[in-house]
Design a protein around this motif. Sequence first.
Motif, mmCIF file in Angstrom:
data_model
loop_
_atom_site.group_PDB
_atom_site.id
_atom_site.type_symbol
_atom_site.label_atom_id
_atom_site.label_comp_id
_atom_site.label_asym_id
_atom_site.label_seq_id
_atom_site.Cartn_x
_atom_site.Cartn_y
_atom_site.Cartn_z
ATOM 1 N N ALA A 1 0.832 -1.209 0.000
ATOM 2 C CA ALA A 1 0.000 0.000 0.000
ATOM 3 C C ALA A 1 0.866 1.258 0.000
ATOM 4 O O ALA A 1 0.549 2.248 -0.687
ATOM 5 N N ARG A 2 1.981 1.198 0.731
ATOM 6 C CA ARG A 2 2.864 2.376 0.791
ATOM 7 C C ARG A 2 3.551 2.603 -0.549
ATOM 8 O O ARG A 2 3.639 3.736 -1.039
ATOM 9 N N VAL A 3 4.041 1.519 -1.176
ATOM 10 C CA VAL A 3 4.733 1.645 -2.460
ATOM 11 C C VAL A 3 3.784 2.121 -3.555
ATOM 12 O O VAL A 3 4.122 2.977 -4.385
ATOM 13 N N LEU A 4 2.554 1.561 -3.533
ATOM 14 C CA LEU A 4 1.575 1.936 -4.558
ATOM 15 C C LEU A 4 0.829 3.215 -4.216
ATOM 16 O O LEU A 4 0.058 3.729 -5.026
ATOM 17 N N ASP A 5 1.057 3.719 -2.992
ATOM 18 C CA ASP A 5 0.408 4.940 -2.528
ATOM 19 C C ASP A 5 -1.119 4.815 -2.614
ATOM 20 O O ASP A 5 -1.807 5.658 -3.206
ATOM 21 N N LYS A 6 -1.628 3.721 -2.028
ATOM 22 C CA LYS A 6 -3.062 3.462 -2.046
ATOM 23 C C LYS A 6 -3.588 3.284 -0.623
ATOM 24 O O LYS A 6 -2.887 2.777 0.267
ATOM 25 N N ASN A 7 -4.822 3.687 -0.445
ATOM 26 C CA ASN A 7 -5.520 3.485 0.827
ATOM 27 C C ASN A 7 -6.821 2.729 0.563
ATOM 28 O O ASN A 7 -7.239 2.550 -0.596
ATOM 29 N N ALA A 8 -7.458 2.306 1.651
ATOM 30 C CA ALA A 8 -8.728 1.599 1.514
ATOM 31 C C ALA A 8 -9.737 2.466 0.772
ATOM 32 O O ALA A 8 -9.895 3.652 1.065
ATOM 33 N N GLY A 9 -10.402 1.873 -0.212
ATOM 34 C CA GLY A 9 -11.389 2.595 -1.003
ATOM 35 C C GLY A 9 -10.843 3.121 -2.314
ATOM 36 O O GLY A 9 -11.627 3.489 -3.210
ATOM 37 N N ASP A 10 -9.520 3.182 -2.469
ATOM 38 C CA ASP A 10 -8.918 3.666 -3.720
ATOM 39 C C ASP A 10 -9.089 2.625 -4.822
ATOM 40 O O ASP A 10 -9.295 1.433 -4.559
ATOM 41 N N ARG A 11 -8.955 3.082 -6.045
ATOM 42 C CA ARG A 11 -9.000 2.184 -7.201
ATOM 43 C C ARG A 11 -7.566 1.826 -7.591
ATOM 44 O O ARG A 11 -6.645 2.663 -7.498
ATOM 45 N N LEU A 12 -7.363 0.590 -8.022
ATOM 46 C CA LEU A 12 -6.022 0.118 -8.394
ATOM 47 C C LEU A 12 -6.130 -0.733 -9.661
ATOM 48 O O LEU A 12 -6.963 -1.643 -9.741
ATOM 49 N N GLU A 13 -5.278 -0.417 -10.649
ATOM 50 C CA GLU A 13 -5.286 -1.166 -11.896
ATOM 51 C C GLU A 13 -4.224 -2.262 -11.854
ATOM 52 O O GLU A 13 -3.035 -1.986 -11.624
ATOM 53 N N ILE A 14 -4.666 -3.493 -12.077
ATOM 54 C CA ILE A 14 -3.751 -4.647 -12.088
ATOM 55 C C ILE A 14 -3.957 -5.386 -13.403
ATOM 56 O O ILE A 14 -5.084 -5.837 -13.696
ATOM 57 N N ASN A 15 -2.885 -5.533 -14.174
ATOM 58 C CA ASN A 15 -2.959 -6.208 -15.484
ATOM 59 C C ASN A 15 -4.146 -5.698 -16.304
ATOM 60 O O ASN A 15 -4.957 -6.491 -16.824
ATOM 61 N N GLU A 16 -4.275 -4.385 -16.322
ATOM 62 C CA GLU A 16 -5.303 -3.699 -17.107
ATOM 63 C C GLU A 16 -6.726 -3.949 -16.619
ATOM 64 O O GLU A 16 -7.692 -3.728 -17.334
ATOM 65 N N GLU A 17 -6.855 -4.480 -15.420
ATOM 66 C CA GLU A 17 -8.194 -4.611 -14.811
ATOM 67 C C GLU A 17 -8.229 -3.732 -13.559
ATOM 68 O O GLU A 17 -7.224 -3.592 -12.851
ATOM 69 N N THR A 18 -9.374 -3.146 -13.306
ATOM 70 C CA THR A 18 -9.481 -2.212 -12.190
ATOM 71 C C THR A 18 -10.128 -2.884 -10.981
ATOM 72 O O THR A 18 -11.159 -3.555 -11.096
ATOM 73 N N PHE A 19 -9.478 -2.694 -9.831
ATOM 74 C CA PHE A 19 -9.973 -3.267 -8.568
ATOM 75 C C PHE A 19 -10.129 -2.144 -7.541
ATOM 76 O O PHE A 19 -9.542 -1.070 -7.659
ATOM 77 N N THR A 20 -10.895 -2.454 -6.516
ATOM 78 C CA THR A 20 -11.045 -1.526 -5.393
ATOM 79 C C THR A 20 -10.277 -2.075 -4.193
ATOM 80 O O THR A 20 -10.369 -3.287 -3.882
ATOM 81 N N VAL A 21 -9.538 -1.207 -3.529
ATOM 82 C CA VAL A 21 -8.776 -1.636 -2.349
ATOM 83 C C VAL A 21 -9.775 -1.813 -1.203
ATOM 84 O O VAL A 21 -10.283 -0.845 -0.630
ATOM 85 N N PHE A 22 -10.073 -3.070 -0.886
ATOM 86 C CA PHE A 22 -11.047 -3.372 0.167
ATOM 87 C C PHE A 22 -10.490 -3.048 1.551
ATOM 88 O O PHE A 22 -11.208 -2.630 2.452
ATOM 89 N N GLY A 23 -9.183 -3.262 1.683
ATOM 90 C CA GLY A 23 -8.579 -2.976 2.981
ATOM 91 C C GLY A 23 -7.068 -3.005 2.887
ATOM 92 O O GLY A 23 -6.490 -3.518 1.924
ATOM 93 N N VAL A 24 -6.412 -2.445 3.904
ATOM 94 C CA VAL A 24 -4.954 -2.474 4.011
ATOM 95 C C VAL A 24 -4.608 -3.189 5.311
ATOM 96 O O VAL A 24 -5.175 -2.891 6.380
ATOM 97 N N LEU A 25 -3.701 -4.163 5.226
ATOM 98 C CA LEU A 25 -3.332 -4.958 6.395
ATOM 99 C C LEU A 25 -2.444 -4.176 7.347
ATOM 100 O O LEU A 25 -1.671 -3.288 6.927
#
Length: 399
Positions: free
Chosen positions: A171-195
């Motif tokens: 999460a720190r490297v990708l600069d993402k928090n819970a609720g953010d959108r994240l693209e993985i292999n050209e598919e978009t996901f929602t960050v459900f949570g951060v451990l």
Amino acid sequence: MNIFQIAVNNLKRRKMKMLFLMLGLVVGVATVVAMLSIVEAMRLELGDRIDEFGANAVIMPRSEGVELDYGGTMVSGVTFDMETLTEDDIPKIYESSVVDYVNIVSPKLVGAVQAEGQNGLIVGVDTKREFTQKPWFSLQSQDGVGRGESVGELALLDVPEDGIILGSSAARVLDKNAGDRLEINEETFTVFGVLAPMGTEEDGLIYANLPVVQGLLGRPGELTMIEVSAYCNFCPIEEVVIGLSDALPNANVIALRQAAQFRYQTIDQFTAFGYALSGVVLLIAALVVLTTMLSSVNERTREIGIFRAIGFRRAHVMEIVYLEAGMVSILGGLAGYLLGSAAASVAGPFLAQIQGSVPLRYDLILPAILLSAVLALLASTYPALKAAKLDPAEALRFI
């Protein structure tokens, strides 16, 4: 009057002294029985807790590997005859000969992905099984949960199909928090949570539902590994490994030695502590018996002199002392077993922080009586020898 009747009459005449002797034996035996019962209960509970605390066997695809000398250059890690592990292998685990020991089966697929233009590792899991098997995983933040609100229990949450869970480092490297959108292999996901940070390599991983990752990596039905938590209180983990290996000939089953060794070492430490404490208490009980019997012999110098004067041999005198100690010890052993079992049942859960009850151990009845008898006879040896060596003429001077 025979020797047995003489011993019984002596016990009747010296009730308080014999009661004190029996009390010493009761305390000693009760302590040993209580300690062994509590240690056994702790061993069983500790085993159950460790069995539920993470996997203790890992199943991976079978492969053959060699080190190849190629033109003077050593090439290591050359694998061939690589088998595959699929979801069809999971039912075989539940059909194996060690199914009774299987607790949680957690399949997973690991693969490399491009996340926001960066290389990363994604792990496809059955989230409920994975996080039940690893209860130390917890959420630091959760989509839809505001500041100050409590995040959910990971093992109880349903991660949506388009949801992912990021390790704290990822999460720190990708600069993402819970609720953010994240693209993985050209598919978009929602960050459900951060451990929450764990200080392990798992902090850098991305977690998602297993079917989603299989589709994302183009490997439907495939698995990288299966982690198994087995109940091993009554069987060595090696026995579970053999059973799983027989059921899955296409796989290598590896016991996580560290968890198994930790478990056995911890149990051994509890057992050693119990034996050490029991030894100290038994030594004190033996001293009580020795002192009491010695005092009894000193009080009976005149009586022993009469016995010797009327024809009793030294062996007869020793027999009387041993009979007295033996009869008291049988009662003391039985009473000690009952008192120790009751003490373990009542005080065990509080002293040892045991969540369940301490089971009654019927297998300790005979050992408790034998322990009491052996302890009493050994501690009575010196008083018996002293009584047998009394000179009749000298002893009769006390008349």
